[in-house]
Design an enzyme around this catalytic site. Structure first.
Site, PDB file in Angstrom:
ATOM      1  N   GLY A   1      35.890  93.271   8.242  1.00  0.00           N
ATOM      2  CA  GLY A   1      36.025  93.467   7.006  1.00  0.00           C
ATOM      3  C   GLY A   1      34.586  94.234   6.536  1.00  0.00           C
ATOM      4  O   GLY A   1      34.037  94.984   7.002  1.00  0.00           O
TER       5      GLY A   1
ATOM      6  N   GLU B   1      34.678 103.652   4.240  1.00  0.00           N
ATOM      7  CA  GLU B   1      35.246 104.743   4.374  1.00  0.00           C
ATOM      8  C   GLU B   1      35.506 105.013   5.994  1.00  0.00           C
ATOM      9  O   GLU B   1      36.605 105.631   6.488  1.00  0.00           O
ATOM     10  CB  GLU B   1      34.363 106.199   4.137  1.00  0.00           C
ATOM     11  CG  GLU B   1      34.326 106.636   2.563  1.00  0.00           C
ATOM     12  CD  GLU B   1      35.942 106.685   2.083  1.00  0.00           C
ATOM     13  OE1 GLU B   1      36.767 107.228   2.804  1.00  0.00           O
ATOM     14  OE2 GLU B   1      36.165 106.123   0.852  1.00  0.00           O
ATOM     15  N   GLY B   2      34.637 104.489   6.999  1.00  0.00           N
ATOM     16  CA  GLY B   2      34.915 104.516   8.391  1.00  0.00           C
ATOM     17  C   GLY B   2      36.261 103.795   8.849  1.00  0.00           C
ATOM     18  O   GLY B   2      37.154 104.210   9.296  1.00  0.00           O
ATOM     19  N   HIS B   3      36.333 102.349   8.231  1.00  0.00           N
ATOM     20  CA  HIS B   3      37.501 101.883   8.374  1.00  0.00           C
ATOM     21  C   HIS B   3      38.747 102.530   7.899  1.00  0.00           C
ATOM     22  O   HIS B   3      39.727 102.435   8.146  1.00  0.00           O
ATOM     23  CB  HIS B   3      37.338 100.282   7.737  1.00  0.00           C
ATOM     24  CG  HIS B   3      36.534  99.485   8.161  1.00  0.00           C
ATOM     25  ND1 HIS B   3      35.053  99.151   7.544  1.00  0.00           N
ATOM     26  CD2 HIS B   3      35.986  98.970   9.577  1.00  0.00           C
ATOM     27  CE1 HIS B   3      34.320  98.414   8.284  1.00  0.00           C
ATOM     28  NE2 HIS B   3      34.994  98.518   9.469  1.00  0.00           N
TER      29      HIS B   3
ATOM     30  N   GLN C   1      30.732  87.260  18.612  1.00  0.00           N
ATOM     31  CA  GLN C   1      29.947  88.548  18.969  1.00  0.00           C
ATOM     32  C   GLN C   1      28.888  88.798  18.411  1.00  0.00           C
ATOM     33  O   GLN C   1      28.325  89.591  18.588  1.00  0.00           O
ATOM     34  CB  GLN C   1      31.257  89.781  18.813  1.00  0.00           C
ATOM     35  CG  GLN C   1      31.142  90.083  17.377  1.00  0.00           C
ATOM     36  CD  GLN C   1      32.435  90.825  17.427  1.00  0.00           C
ATOM     37  OE1 GLN C   1      33.559  91.086  17.492  1.00  0.00           O
ATOM     38  NE2 GLN C   1      32.030  92.374  16.863  1.00  0.00           N
TER      39      GLN C   1
ATOM     40  N   GLY D   1      36.817 102.907  16.557  1.00  0.00           N
ATOM     41  CA  GLY D   1      35.844 103.932  15.985  1.00  0.00           C
ATOM     42  C   GLY D   1      35.182 104.355  17.036  1.00  0.00           C
ATOM     43  O   GLY D   1      34.223 103.527  17.809  1.00  0.00           O
ATOM     44  N   GLU D   2      34.826 105.636  17.444  1.00  0.00           N
ATOM     45  CA  GLU D   2      33.611 106.242  18.243  1.00  0.00           C
ATOM     46  C   GLU D   2      32.310 105.661  17.972  1.00  0.00           C
ATOM     47  O   GLU D   2      31.309 105.839  18.712  1.00  0.00           O
ATOM     48  CB  GLU D   2      33.934 107.813  18.500  1.00  0.00           C
ATOM     49  CG  GLU D   2      35.021 108.194  19.133  1.00  0.00           C
ATOM     50  CD  GLU D   2      34.991 109.538  19.329  1.00  0.00           C
ATOM     51  OE1 GLU D   2      34.325 110.356  19.005  1.00  0.00           O
ATOM     52  OE2 GLU D   2      36.154 109.884  20.185  1.00  0.00           O
ATOM     53  N   LYS D   3      32.214 105.589  16.897  1.00  0.00           N
ATOM     54  CA  LYS D   3      30.630 104.890  16.374  1.00  0.00           C
ATOM     55  C   LYS D   3      30.342 103.823  17.347  1.00  0.00           C
ATOM     56  O   LYS D   3      29.227 103.585  17.971  1.00  0.00           O
ATOM     57  CB  LYS D   3      30.655 104.209  14.957  1.00  0.00           C
ATOM     58  CG  LYS D   3      29.084 104.202  14.781  1.00  0.00           C
ATOM     59  CD  LYS D   3      29.404 103.493  13.071  1.00  0.00           C
ATOM     60  CE  LYS D   3      28.037 102.750  12.885  1.00  0.00           C
ATOM     61  NZ  LYS D   3      28.176 101.513  13.828  1.00  0.00           N
TER      62      LYS D   3
ATOM     63  N   GLN E   1      31.876  99.847  22.978  1.00  0.00           N
ATOM     64  CA  GLN E   1      32.837  98.960  22.630  1.00  0.00           C
ATOM     65  C   GLN E   1      34.213  99.240  23.110  1.00  0.00           C
ATOM     66  O   GLN E   1      34.887  98.426  23.785  1.00  0.00           O
ATOM     67  CB  GLN E   1      32.834  98.604  21.227  1.00  0.00           C
ATOM     68  CG  GLN E   1      34.062  97.734  20.751  1.00  0.00           C
ATOM     69  CD  GLN E   1      33.694  97.113  19.410  1.00  0.00           C
ATOM     70  OE1 GLN E   1      33.097  96.253  19.157  1.00  0.00           O
ATOM     71  NE2 GLN E   1      34.461  97.755  18.365  1.00  0.00           N
TER      72      GLN E   1
END
Ligand code: AMP
Length: 267
Positions: free
Chosen positions: A27, A31-33, A57, A142-144, A148
């Protein structure tokens, strides 16, 4: 868009569809999501998004408490992106869902694994539940959060889950700073300082392309700028091991602090 809160209900609904894409999130959508959701929409007839703030986590209780959740806004974002199913389960719905015995992959004790002990165990626990409830063929990550992706990919392999990870580029502000839910806790000055750090790392990488990675020099430079950080590592992102040369196969991974807010990125 249909909002579903019960695990069994979404599982039953999804049985009707041959394939669908899945975007798991916690949540506080930005913009990334949105870019993950758009990519999923493009590649699948049906898009399922989940919003679940996974306490398991979080290694820091304060961090969890201060998470900038805004479920109303999230729902309206998902609606505007024409998400088909939005899954918003409770803790009980997720963790009481019966799953096969989970095998944990080997998690190399570097970077996030080292500085946030238990974090990836929590990530695997929730992903194991979520992909059992929403057994999609494709999952968008996401590669951020590159480490993970590595951990989840190893989890999928070892547990023989037939799910493909679709890696999505990191979305950044014009300033270069990666967009993150935690940025919402920074004021303009904080955002500016965070961008400065990222642009400094970018420049260091550019100036040292195809050269030996001098970690000590980079650490000294960060120290001289009074930048607080947990780690700065040069990682071969194909093999996910440290590399002593900066090349097209490596990225600089950093966890740093601005106003005591911990941010991660890879350049
Ligand atoms: P989170 O809600 O933080 O668990 O993130 C959900 C997904 O969005 C994860 O796969 C993240 O890697 C991804 N994500 C977060 N920020 C960005 C970003 N700036 N660009 C691309 N993907 C992102």
């Amino acid at each position: 868009m249909k909002i579903v809160k019960k695990s069994n209900e979404i599982k039953t609904i999804l049985k009707k569809y041959q394939s669908y894409g899945f975007v798991p999130t916690m949540g506080a959508l930005h913009e990334g999501h949105k870019s993950l959701i758009r990519k999923c929409k493009k590649q699948n007839k049906i898009t399922v998004v989940s919003i679940f703030l996974n306490p398991k986590q979080f290694t820091n209780k304060e961090d969890l408490k201060k998470y900038p959740s805004n479920i109303k806004k999230d729902i309206s974002i998902c609606k505007s992106l024409k998400v088909d199913f939005l899954f918003i389960p409770s803790f009980k719905e997720v963790y009481s869902f019966k799953t096969k015995k989970l095998k944990y992959p080997i998690i190399t004790n570097i970077m996030e694994a080292k500085y946030r002990p238990g974090h990836f165990i929590g990530v695997i626990k929730v992903i194991d539940k979520l992909v059992s409830i929403v057994p999609a063929k494709k999952m968008y990550l996401g590669e951020k959060d590159y480490q993970q992706i590595k951990v989840i990919s190893d989890y999928l392999k070892i547990n023989k889950k037939n799910i493909k990870i679709i890696k999505c580029n990191t979305i950044r502000y014009k300033s270069g700073l990666a967009i993150s839910s935690r940025n919402k806790r920074l004021n303009n000055k904080g955002l500016f300082n965070a961008s400065k750090i990222i642009n400094f790392v970018k420049k260091f990488k550019k100036n040292n392309q195809n050269k030996i990675f001098n970690q000590k020099k980079l650490k000294n430079l960060l120290d001289s700028k009074k930048i607080k950080y947990d780690y700065i590592e040069n990682i071969n992102f194909k093999k996910f091991i440290r590399s002593n040369k900066i090349s097209k196969n490596t990225k600089l991974f950093i966890a740093y602090y601005v106003n005591n807010i911990r941010l991660i990125d890879n350049i």
